[in-house]
Design an enzyme around this catalytic site. Structure first.
Site, short mmCIF file in Angstrom:
data_model
loop_
_atom_site.label_atom_id
_atom_site.label_comp_id
_atom_site.label_asym_id
_atom_site.label_seq_id
_atom_site.Cartn_x
_atom_site.Cartn_y
_atom_site.Cartn_z
N HIS A 161 0.83 -1.20 0.00
CA HIS A 161 0.00 0.00 0.00
C HIS A 161 0.88 1.26 0.00
O HIS A 161 2.09 1.19 0.21
CB HIS A 161 -0.91 0.00 1.23
CG HIS A 161 -2.29 0.53 0.95
ND1 HIS A 161 -2.51 1.58 0.06
CD2 HIS A 161 -3.51 0.20 1.44
CE1 HIS A 161 -3.81 1.84 0.02
NE2 HIS A 161 -4.44 1.02 0.83
N GLU A 234 -4.49 0.55 -13.58
CA GLU A 234 -5.47 1.65 -13.59
C GLU A 234 -4.70 2.90 -13.18
O GLU A 234 -4.32 3.05 -12.03
CB GLU A 234 -6.63 1.35 -12.64
CG GLU A 234 -7.81 2.29 -12.83
CD GLU A 234 -7.79 3.49 -11.88
OE1 GLU A 234 -7.33 4.58 -12.34
OE2 GLU A 234 -8.21 3.34 -10.74
N CYS A 268 -9.11 9.60 -9.72
CA CYS A 268 -8.79 9.41 -11.14
C CYS A 268 -10.03 9.59 -12.01
O CYS A 268 -9.93 10.06 -13.14
CB CYS A 268 -8.19 8.03 -11.37
SG CYS A 268 -6.60 7.79 -10.58
#
Length: 461
Positions: A161, A234, A268
């Site tokens: 993470h 992504e 995003c």
């Protein structure tokens, strides 16, 4: 970058963590590989039972993890609670649908016969340990939308993470363990970005998924390409929000505000470029600017706050550079545009107009509550402006004209086209982009099959 919780509302360092050393990383890789050998054969019913239990635990822990997320990266706490609820929903969705999504596929009888087989089928089998490199902006959701399908497919997960959300990362590992998953099924690796390449090159790691910046995606894809490993990326987005004359202008402007500033503008799939037909430009711009000015910026732990701080001091500096560059290039600042005094990494909701192709903000992603307004003379120009971006994640179009709907669906270069509403992700629909927004898909049946060995099973006559 240190692994630490730093409150973006005031810059205070609350907790720091030591990065895992080589011995602990090796132990966890061994555990992941060993666990996969047995977990891969776990029946779907048992996988679903565990996932449902994890979702139930998450429901009960919603206030605690929401507060942690807000303290670590600054999102308004009411949005943090909504993120937790969305994660539990996705976990339940995959628990209920994974078995049918991965059921054996039976080819047409004529094709089976033509191949010379007595019978044939396509089976979806898990790949193995998958490394997920995840960002801070949706610190729970980004992980769950990988973990829920990956675990339901029979894979095991390794999470690297973002370094500024370590408490959320450790919470996720503990959540799955509390639900009854064995230790090696989902593990958090507290490591810096410098250790990622070595883990990607380890033969025990079979695939990787990354949500994050374009440079990070390039780095992961490059290593995995060299190792011939599957990846899903992504990356960034600079989504267009197109408003045509037939739209409900009041509603389009009202939702445009939310579409831009959700998650403090650090999303995003947030709408960033507002492309408005000249016939309704002035009316939309007036309402949109009014809405942006009315937002309450403040302490993200207060219920009435609409926009909290940006996640980091560097993030705010990067956003300021884009705004200042546009201003120097002749852009008009319709609201905002100035750093406020006081503690924390706050930046006001800002609207810029008069954008040209020479300005950085035209081609770079503005990761914060800054919107750009464009005037389009007709549908052709609206499509041209919308596609004039290196990104292609999602898009929003406001129109009641079915001919225009068909045209935008045909011509917009994006992984999604949302009409008369803002972009949102849902477990039933595939999510991902084109161009520099990445490749592969998350969510839906497409997402769960990304990390499967799609196997042809053929029996001779």
């Amino acid at each position: 970058m240190p692994i630490a919780t730093v409150n973006p509302a005031n810059g205070e360092t609350l907790k720091t963590y030591e990065a895992m050393g080589p011995e602990e990383i090796e132990r966890r890789l061994q555990l992941a590989e060993a666990t996969f050998r047995t977990y891969r054969t776990t029946p779907f019913a048992e996988r679903a039972r565990l996932m449902h239990r994890a979702a139930g635990l998450l429901d009960g822990l919603q206030p605690d993890i929401a507060r942690i997320m807000t303290t670590e990266m600054g999102k308004p706490v009411k949005q943090a609670r909504a993120e937790v609820a969305k994660c539990a929903k996705a976990m339940r969705w995959y628990a209920e649908h994974a078995e049918s999504l991965l059921a054996d596929e039976e080819p047409a009888d004529d094709d089976v016969k033509d191949s010379g087989a007595s019978r044939a089928r396509v089976r979806y089998r898990p790949l193995g340990p998958v490394l997920a490199v995840m960002p801070w902006n949706f610190p729970l959701w980004q992980v769950i939308r990988f973990a829920a399908p990956a675990l339901m497919a029979g894979n095991v997960g390794l999470l690297k993470h973002a370094s500024n959300v370590p408490q959320t990362a450790l919470f996720l590992e503990d959540l799955f363990h509390q639900a009854g998953y064995s230790e090696g099924t989902f593990q958090t690796l507290l490591i810096g970005s410098g250790e990622v390449e070595e883990i990607l090159r380890d033969e025990r790691v079979r695939a990787a998924t990354l949500t994050g910046s374009e440079p990070a995606g390039r780095a992961v894809a490059s290593v995995c390409g060299d190792m011939v490993k599957k990846t899903v990326l992504e990356l960034g987005g600079s989504d267009p929000y197109v408003v045509m004359p037939s739209a409900d202008i009041d509603r389009a402007a009202r939702i445009a505000v939310t579409a831009r500033v959700q998650n403090n503008g650090q999303s995003c799939i947030a709408a960033k470029r507002f492309i408005v037909h000249t016939d309704v430009y002035d009316a939309f711009a007036e309402r949109f600017v009014e809405g942006m000015k009315a937002l309450k910026v403040g302490d993200p732990l207060e219920e009435g706050t609409d926009v909290g701080p940006l996640s980091s001091e560097q993030g705010r500096a990067d956003l300021e550079e884009l705004v200042d560059d546009a201003r120097r290039g002749g852009a008009s600042v319709l609201c905002g545009g100035e750093r406020p005094d006081g503690d924390g990494w706050y930046y006001p909701p800002t609207v810029l107009a008069g954008i040209t192709r020479e300005m950085r903000i035209h081609r770079e992603e503005a990761f914060g509550p800054v919107a750009t307004l464009y005037r389009a003379g007709d549908l052709d120009e609206a499509v041209l402006i919308a596609n004039d971006s290196p990104f292609g994640l999602s898009s929003n179009v406001w129109t009641r004209d079915e001919a225009e709907v068909d045209r935008f669906v045909r011509d917009l270069e994006a992984g999604g086209v949302f009409f008369n509403g803002m972009t949102a992700s849902h477990p039933a629909f595939p999510f991902g982009g084109v161009k520099r927004s990445g490749y592969g898909r998350e969510l839906s049946g497409h997402g769960i099959r990304e990390f499967c060995n799609i196997t042809t099973v053929w029996h001779g006559a």
